[in-house]
Design an enzyme around this catalytic site. Structure first.
Site, PDB file in Angstrom:
ATOM      1  N   LYS A   1      41.770  46.368  31.363  1.00 20.50           N
ATOM      2  CA  LYS A   1      43.048  46.104  30.685  1.00 20.50           C
ATOM      3  C   LYS A   1      43.371  44.623  30.769  1.00 20.50           C
ATOM      4  CE  LYS A   1      47.381  45.878  31.595  1.00 20.50           C
ATOM      5  NZ  LYS A   1      47.776  44.813  30.630  1.00 20.50           N
TER       6      LYS A   1
ATOM      7  N   GLY B   1      46.158  39.155  39.604  1.00 20.30           N
ATOM      8  CA  GLY B   1      47.498  38.943  39.070  1.00 20.30           C
ATOM      9  C   GLY B   1      48.446  38.571  40.189  1.00 20.30           C
ATOM     10  N   SER B   2      49.710  38.831  39.969  1.00 26.08           N
ATOM     11  CA  SER B   2      50.717  38.404  40.950  1.00 26.08           C
ATOM     12  C   SER B   2      50.708  39.296  42.188  1.00 26.08           C
ATOM     13  CB  SER B   2      52.094  38.449  40.297  1.00 26.08           C
ATOM     14  OG  SER B   2      52.359  39.768  39.877  1.00 26.08           O
ATOM     15  N   THR B   3      51.208  38.757  43.267  1.00 21.40           N
ATOM     16  CA  THR B   3      51.313  39.524  44.511  1.00 21.40           C
ATOM     17  C   THR B   3      52.237  40.725  44.316  1.00 21.40           C
ATOM     18  OG1 THR B   3      50.796  37.622  45.879  1.00 21.40           O
ATOM     19  CG2 THR B   3      52.129  39.352  46.906  1.00 21.40           C
TER      20      THR B   3
ATOM     21  N   GLY C   1      50.297  43.313  42.586  1.00 19.02           N
ATOM     22  CA  GLY C   1      49.259  43.757  43.519  1.00 19.02           C
ATOM     23  C   GLY C   1      49.800  44.834  44.457  1.00 19.02           C
TER      24      GLY C   1
ATOM     25  N   GLU D   1      43.260  40.155  43.886  1.00 18.55           N
ATOM     26  CA  GLU D   1      43.221  38.683  43.857  1.00 18.55           C
ATOM     27  C   GLU D   1      44.595  38.251  43.366  1.00 18.55           C
ATOM     28  OE1 GLU D   1      40.930  36.762  44.799  1.00 18.55           O
ATOM     29  OE2 GLU D   1      39.042  37.866  44.690  1.00 18.55           O
TER      30      GLU D   1
ATOM     31  N   CYS E   1      45.885  30.202  39.919  1.00 21.71           N
ATOM     32  CA  CYS E   1      46.285  30.868  41.162  1.00 21.71           C
ATOM     33  C   CYS E   1      46.169  29.923  42.356  1.00 21.71           C
ATOM     34  CB  CYS E   1      45.438  32.100  41.384  1.00 21.71           C
ATOM     35  SG  CYS E   1      43.682  31.761  41.218  1.00 21.71           S
TER      36      CYS E   1
ATOM     37  N   GLU F   1      55.556  31.034  43.999  1.00 27.67           N
ATOM     38  CA  GLU F   1      54.537  30.590  43.055  1.00 27.67           C
ATOM     39  C   GLU F   1      55.198  30.349  41.695  1.00 27.67           C
ATOM     40  OE1 GLU F   1      51.620  33.455  41.716  1.00 27.67           O
ATOM     41  OE2 GLU F   1      50.054  31.958  41.927  1.00 27.67           O
TER      42      GLU F   1
END
Ligand code: NAD
Length: 499
Positions: free
Chosen positions: A192, A245-247, A250, A268, A303, A402
Site C-alpha cells: 500500500k 512511516g511515522s512513529t 507505527g 521504520e 526520516c 519531527e
C-alpha cells in the site's frame, strides 16, 4: 540519458505522461470494489494528475486472497532460486529501462527535484532489487553443532503474505526496500503506497508482471491509511507487516497486530537526528555543506534529516554563517527544472504543518535566522523556504518533534559529554552524526549515541549492504543489507535423530 534532458524536455514529457491509477490485484488493474477514487494532486503546481482507486478493506481482502493463493501454489515461493533470481534481475532491468518515466512520475507525484529522482531514487531502486535478486542463490541455511547422532537443520522459510505499507517521501525506494527482500525470500506481497504518492508503485507492479513475477505475487492497493492501511494491519491472513512511516502510525500497527493475528511487525519510523560539530572537524566548510544538505535535501522530508544541529559554542557564529550560505543556494524551484535542488512539499497539509512548526519555534523564543515562509505560491504548488533557527533549547517543540520539512534547529554545547547527552535526549534513535578529527572523541560518540546509524565525518552515508533502521521509538527491524531478509522469514528447526 535523462541527466541530459532540459527543463523544457521534462515539461514536454510531463504533458504526455500516462498514469496507472487502479488497484493491481492478481496480475490485473481493477477499480476499487466500491468504485471510489481520490484525486492525485501534484504538489508541483496543485494540479490533479489523475483519479486513483480508493482501495479499502474489500480490495485488501481480494489482494490478500490472491497473494495467499499464489503463495500456497508455490509458483513463486517454490520456484528454483536461480529462476527467481533471473526474474527479479529482469524486474530491476525493466525499472532501469523505464528510468525517465519513473523519475518523472515520482517528481510530479511528490514534488522532489527531477535531478534527485533520476540520480538517486531510480538508481537506488534498481540497485536494491538487483542486490536482493543476487542474494537469492547465495544465502545458505544452517546446520547446528549438535552431537553426532543428530542432524539439526535451521531453515529459513518465507513468512507467507507480507503487507508493505510505505510513506510518500521516497515512494519508490521505500517500496523497493520492502519488495526486494520480501520477494527474494519467496513471499507474496500486498503493497500500500501512501495516498499522496501512489503512482510509481502502480507502475512498478506492472513492470514486475512484465518481468515474469507471477499473478498474485505482487499486488498494490492504493488508498488511505485508515482504510486500506488499517485493513492490512488487521487482516487475519497477512503474516507480516513491514511498515515505514511515522512513529504514531507505527504504534497503530502494533495495536492492529495485537488485536488480530499477532502478525510480525517491523517498523521504520521517524527521527530527530542530531548533527554534532566539534571545533576540530577536518574541514568546517565541508561540515557546513553537509549540515545544510542534511536538512534541506528532499525538502527536509527525510526520516534521518539532520534536524538538530549541535555546534560547539566556540564556533557557532562562523559555522552557522556557512550553513546559511549553503541554505541560500538551495532555494526552492520548479522540480522539473534539472537545476533545482529543493522542490515542493508533498501536499498542502504537510506545507501547513511545517509552517505551523515554524510559528511554534518563533513563539517559543528561538531566533529565526533564515527563511520561515512559503515560497513560489504563485505557481499553485507547495513550497517552503529553507529555514534556520538559532538559540533553540532541546525542550522546545521544534527540537523534540519531527517536523519533516526544511527547518533546522541550532543548539550549542560546551563539551562532548553534553553534546551526547543532548543528542540522546529524544524519543527517537534513527541516526546521528559527528564531525571531529579526534578518533577517541569519534569512537566515544559512536558508542554513546543511541541510534541505528552513526556517521563520522560525513552525513547520510550508507549503501545497500549496510542495515538501516532505528533504536527507541524510531522503530525496530532493519531495511537494506542481508539482515532485511530476517523480517520476511521464519526460522524452522528440523531435528533429525540418526539410528
Ligand atoms: P504516515 O505514518 O502518515 O504514513 C505512512 C503510511 O501509513 C502511509 O501509507 C499511510 O497511508 C499509512 N497510514 C497512515 N495512517 C494509517 C493508519 N491509521 N493505519 C494504517 N496505515 C496508516 O507517514 P508519512 O507522513 O507518509 O511519512 C512520513 C513519516 O515516515 C515520517 O515520520 C518519517 O520519518 C517516516 N519515514 C521513516 C523512514 C525510515 O526508514 N525510518 C523512511 C522514510 C520515512
Amino acid at each position: 540519458m535523462s541527466a541530459a534532458l532540459t527543463f523544457d524536455d521534462w515539461r514536454a514529457k510531463a504533458e504526455k505522461l500516462s498514469y496507472r491509477n487502479q488497484c493491481f490485484i492478481d496480475g490485473q488493474f481493477v477499480p476499487a470494489a466500491s468504485g471510489r477514487t481520490f484525486d492525485c494532486v501534484s504538489p508541483v503546481d496543485g494540479r490533479v494528475l489523475t483519479q486513483v482507486a480508493r482501495g479499502d478493506q474489500e480490495d485488501v481482502d481480494r489482494a490478500v486472497r490472491a497473494a495467499r493463493k499464489a503463495f500456497d501454489s508455490g509458483v513463486w515461493s517454490g520456484m528454483a532460486p536461480r529462476e527467481r533470481k533471473r526474474v527479479l534481475l529482469r524486474f530491476a532491468d525493466l525499472i532501469a529501462e523505464h528510468a525517465t518515466e519513473l523519475a518523472l512520475l515520482e517528481t510530479l507525484d511528490m514534488g522532489k527535484p527531477i535531478a534527485d529522482s533520476t540520480s538517486i531514487d531510480v538508481p537506488a531502486t534498481v540497485n536494491c532489487i538487483r542486490y536482493y535478486a543476487e542474494a537469492i542463490d547465495k544465502v545458505y541455511d544452517e546446520v547446528a553443532p549438535t552431537s553426532q547422532d543428530v542432524v539439526a537443520l535451521i531453515l529459513r522459510e518465507p513468512v507467507g503474505v507480507v503487507g508493505a505499507v510505505v510513506p510518500w517521501n521516497f515512494p519508490m525506494l521505500m517500496a523497493a526496500w520492502k519488495l526486494g527482500p520480501a520477494l527474494a525470500t519467496g513471499n507474496s506481497v500486498v503493497l500500500k503506497p501512501a495516498e499522496q504518492s501512489p503512482l510509481t508503485a502502480l507502475r512498478l507492479a506492472e513492470l514486475a508482471a512484465a518481468a515474469g513475477i507471477p499473478d498474485g505475487v505482487l499486488n498494490v492497493v492504493p488508498g488511505f491509511g485508515e482504510e486500506a492501511g488499517q485493513a492490512i494491519g488487521r487482516h487475519m491472513d497477512v503474516d507480516a507487516v513491514a511498515f515505514t512511516g511515522s512513529t504514531e502510525v507505527g504504534k497503530y500497527f502494533m495495536r492492529y497486530s495485537g488485536e488480530s493475528n499477532l502478525k510480525r511487525v517491523s517498523l521504520e519510523c521517524g527521527g530527530k537526528t542530531p548533527h554534532i560539530v566539534l571545533p576540530d572537524a577536518h574541514d568546517l566548510d565541508v561540515a557546513a555543506k553537509n549540515a545544510a544538505f542534511g536538512i534541506f535535501f528532499n525538502q527536509g522530508e527525510v526520516c534521518n534529516a539532520g534536524s538538530r544541529l549541535l555546534v560547539h559554542e566556540s564556533i557557532k557564529e562562523p559555522f552557522l554563517e556557512k550553513v546559511m550560505e549553503w541554505g541560500r543556494k538551495m532555494a526552492p524551484g520548479n522540480p522539473l527544472d534539472p537545476a533545482t535542488t529543493m522542490g515542493a512539499m508533498v501536499d498542502e497539509k504537510q506545507m501547513q504543518r511545517v509552517l505551523g512548526y515554524i510559528e511554534k519555534g518563533k513563539s517559543a523564543g528561538a531566533t529565526l535566522k533564515m527563511g520561515g515562509g512559503r515560497a513560489l505560491s504563485e505557481t499553485g504548488g507547495y513550497y517552503i523556504e529553507p529555514t534556520i533557527f538559532d538559540d533553540v533549547a532541546n525542550d522546545m517543540v521544534i527540537a523534540r518533534e519531527e517536523i519533516f520539512g526544511p527547518v533546522l534547529s541550532t543548539l550549542t554545547f560546551k563539551n562532548e559529554d553534553e553534546a551526547i547527552r543532548v543528542a540522546n535526549d529524544t524519543i527517537y534513535g534513527l541516526a546521528a552524526a559527528i564531525w571531529t578529527t579526534d578518533i577517541n572523541k569519534a569512537m566515544k560518540a559512536a558508542r554513546g549515541l543511541k541510534a541505528g546509524s552513526v556517521w563520522v565525518n560525513c552525513f547520510d552515508g550508507g549503501d545497500i549492504t549496510t542495515p538501516f533502521g532505528g533504536f527507541k521509538q524510531s522503530g525496530f527491524g532493519r531495511d537494506k543489507s542481508l539482515h532485511a531478509m530476517d523480517k520476511f522469514t521464519d526460522l524452522k528447526t528440523v531435528w533429525i535423530e540418526l539410528h
